[in-house]
Design a protein around this motif. Structure first.
Motif, PDB file in Angstrom:
ATOM      1  N   THR A  85       0.832  -1.205   0.000  1.00 59.90           N
ATOM      2  CA  THR A  85       0.000   0.000   0.000  1.00 59.90           C
ATOM      3  C   THR A  85       0.867   1.256   0.000  1.00 59.90           C
ATOM      4  O   THR A  85       0.605   2.217  -0.730  1.00 59.90           O
ATOM      5  CB  THR A  85      -0.934   0.002   1.223  1.00 59.90           C
ATOM      6  N   ASP A 133      -4.670 -10.385  -0.549  1.00 60.28           N
ATOM      7  CA  ASP A 133      -5.780  -9.987  -1.417  1.00 60.28           C
ATOM      8  C   ASP A 133      -6.903  -9.357  -0.595  1.00 60.28           C
ATOM      9  O   ASP A 133      -7.447  -8.292  -0.936  1.00 60.28           O
ATOM     10  CB  ASP A 133      -6.278 -11.220  -2.171  1.00 60.28           C
ATOM     11  N   SER A 137      -8.034  -5.245  -0.392  1.00 57.51           N
ATOM     12  CA  SER A 137      -9.400  -4.875  -0.772  1.00 57.51           C
ATOM     13  C   SER A 137     -10.115  -4.108   0.336  1.00 57.51           C
ATOM     14  O   SER A 137     -11.242  -3.642   0.137  1.00 57.51           O
ATOM     15  CB  SER A 137     -10.209  -6.125  -1.126  1.00 57.51           C
ATOM     16  N   THR A 159      -5.245   1.565  -0.952  1.00 57.11           N
ATOM     17  CA  THR A 159      -4.398   1.695  -2.135  1.00 57.11           C
ATOM     18  C   THR A 159      -4.867   2.840  -3.029  1.00 57.11           C
ATOM     19  O   THR A 159      -6.026   3.242  -2.998  1.00 57.11           O
ATOM     20  CB  THR A 159      -4.412   0.391  -2.951  1.00 57.11           C
ATOM     21  N   GLN A 161      -4.569   2.581  -6.432  1.00 57.08           N
ATOM     22  CA  GLN A 161      -5.250   1.858  -7.498  1.00 57.08           C
ATOM     23  C   GLN A 161      -6.527   1.226  -6.955  1.00 57.08           C
ATOM     24  O   GLN A 161      -6.567   0.773  -5.807  1.00 57.08           O
ATOM     25  CB  GLN A 161      -4.339   0.768  -8.068  1.00 57.08           C
ATOM     26  N   GLU A 162      -7.541   1.184  -7.794  1.00 59.82           N
ATOM     27  CA  GLU A 162      -8.781   0.537  -7.375  1.00 59.82           C
ATOM     28  C   GLU A 162      -8.521  -0.907  -6.987  1.00 59.82           C
ATOM     29  O   GLU A 162      -9.099  -1.430  -6.032  1.00 59.82           O
ATOM     30  CB  GLU A 162      -9.819   0.617  -8.487  1.00 59.82           C
ATOM     31  N   ARG A 163      -7.660  -1.570  -7.753  1.00 57.01           N
ATOM     32  CA  ARG A 163      -7.184  -2.893  -7.368  1.00 57.01           C
ATOM     33  C   ARG A 163      -5.695  -2.960  -7.667  1.00 57.01           C
ATOM     34  O   ARG A 163      -5.283  -2.820  -8.818  1.00 57.01           O
ATOM     35  CB  ARG A 163      -7.917  -4.003  -8.113  1.00 57.01           C
ATOM     36  N   HIS A 182      -6.981 -15.787  -6.925  1.00 65.24           N
ATOM     37  CA  HIS A 182      -6.626 -14.459  -6.418  1.00 65.24           C
ATOM     38  C   HIS A 182      -5.782 -13.615  -7.374  1.00 65.24           C
ATOM     39  O   HIS A 182      -5.603 -12.422  -7.124  1.00 65.24           O
ATOM     40  CB  HIS A 182      -5.853 -14.588  -5.098  1.00 65.24           C
ATOM     41  N   ASP A 184      -4.159 -11.454 -10.478  1.00 61.75           N
ATOM     42  CA  ASP A 184      -4.365 -10.621 -11.661  1.00 61.75           C
ATOM     43  C   ASP A 184      -3.339 -10.967 -12.725  1.00 61.75           C
ATOM     44  O   ASP A 184      -3.424 -10.512 -13.865  1.00 61.75           O
ATOM     45  CB  ASP A 184      -4.238  -9.145 -11.289  1.00 61.75           C
TER      46      ASP A 184
END
Length: 276
Positions: A85, A133, A137, A159, A161-163, A182, A184
Motif C-alpha cells: 500500500t 488480497d 481490498s 491503495t 489503485q482501485e485494485r 486471487h 491478476d
C-alpha cells in the motif's frame, strides 16, 4: 507483448541508471527481486527489494514498478500488504506486487525458518495470498488461519489503485489454483530447466491454468533467465518473443544485461515497439 526489465542493482547509482534507461526505452515495467542475499555467492551485493522499489517509485514518472517476486519466507502477509500500500502511494498508483513461496535454502536460513515440504509451501502460499488480497481490498477482519493468524488489522490509507495487481508465481496444479482464485497475473521462470524442458512444461502449465481460470483472462509473465538468453542476438530476442507469445504469454521480463550483452540490449531497446 509488454516488456519489463528486472534489475538487481549493486547500489543506488546502478538502480537509478537502469531506471532511466528503462523509462527512456519504453519498457512497461521495472522490477527487482526480494532476496536478502545472493543464494550462490554471498559476496555479490544484494539490497532490500522494497527499499529499491521505493526509490524507483519516487524518482520515475511513467514506468510501473514492482517486486518480482515478494518472498513470503521473510514476512507476515499483514506486513507485505502494508508495504504494498505504501509503495502504491509513493509511486502514484504504479506498483505491481508479485508473490512467491521462496525456494532457496539461504532464504530460510536468513529468516530462521525450517525448509518447508512442498505441501506446506503450497498451503502457506494459498493462505498468504488470500490474506494479502483480502487486506488490499479493505477487509481487515481477524484471521485465525493455521500459518498466519492476526487480529486488529487496519489498512489506512487504502491503495491508490482501485485494485493493486497481484502476480503470483506458480507451477504446480495446486499453486495454479491459487493464481486462479486471487491473481491478476501469473509468472513463471525456468529455474534450472533447459529451455526446451521449460517450454514443454510451459505449454502444459498454460493449459492447466486456462482450465482453472474458466475463461477469465489474466496477465501471463515470463521471467527470462537461466537457459533463456534474450541477449544472444536481435533475431534471438525476436524468436523468444514469438515463441512464448504463441503459447499465451503477454509479458516478457528480462534481466538487465551484463557488460558483454549490452550491445544487443541497446539495439533491442531502440526498437522495442517493433517486437510488440
Amino acid at each position: 507483448m509488454r516488456f519489463g526489465l528486472k534489475v538487481n542493482p549493486a547500489g543506488w547509482d546502478d538502480a537509478s541508471s537502469w531506471a532511466a534507461i528503462a523509462e527512456e526505452a519504453g519498457f512497461d515495467g521495472l522490477w527487482t527481486g526480494d532476496n536478502l542475499r545472493n543464494p550462490r555467492d554471498p559476496a555479490i551485493a544484494v539490497h532490500d527489494g522494497p527499499t529499491i522499489i521505493a526509490g524507483w517509485a519516487a524518482t520515475t514518472r511513467r514506468i510501473r514498478v514492482g517486486l518480482l517476486i515478494a518472498n513470503l519466507v521473510f514476512r507476515h502477509p499483514t506486513v507485505l500488504a502494508k508495504q504494498a500500500t505504501t509503495l502504491d502511494h509513493v509511486s502514484g498508483g504504479r506498483f505491481d506486487l508479485g508473490i512467491g513461496s521462496g525456494v532457496w535454502p539461504t532464504d530460510h536460513g536468513m529468516a530462521g525458518t525450517p525448509i518447508w515440504t512442498a505441501r506446506e509451501r503450497t498451503e502457506r502460499l494459498a493462505e498468504f495470498v488470500a490474506i494479502v488480497d483480502r487486506l488490499l481490498s479493505g477487509d481487515v477482519a481477524d484471521h485465525a488461519g493455521p500459518y498466519y493468524p492476526y487480529s486488529l488489522a487496519a489498512m489506512t490509507p487504502g491503495t491508490v489503485q482501485e485494485r493493486l495487481p497481484l502476480i503470483i508465481a506458480a507451477n504446480a496444479p495446486r499453486a495454479l489454483a491459487v493464481v486462479a482464485a486471487h491473481g491478476d497475473g501469473w509468472v513463471t521462470f525456468p529455474g534450472a530447466a533447459t529451455e526446451a524442458e521449460f517450454y514443454a512444461k510451459s505449454v502444459e502449465r498454460v493449459q492447466a491454468l486456462d482450465a482453472v481460470l474458466d475463461g477469465r483472462r489474466i496477465r501471463r509473465l515470463l521471467l527470462a533467465y537461466g537457459q533463456i538468453d534474450p541477449w544472444a542476438s536481435e533475431d534471438g530476442f525476436a524468436r523468444l518473443v514469438q515463441r512464448y507469445q504463441g503459447i499465451g504469454f503477454d509479458e516478457l521480463v528480462v534481466y538487465a544485461p551484463k557488460d558483454h550483452e549490452r550491445a544487443v540490449f541497446d539495439k533491442v531497446a531502440k526498437r522495442l515497439d517493433d517486437y510488440r
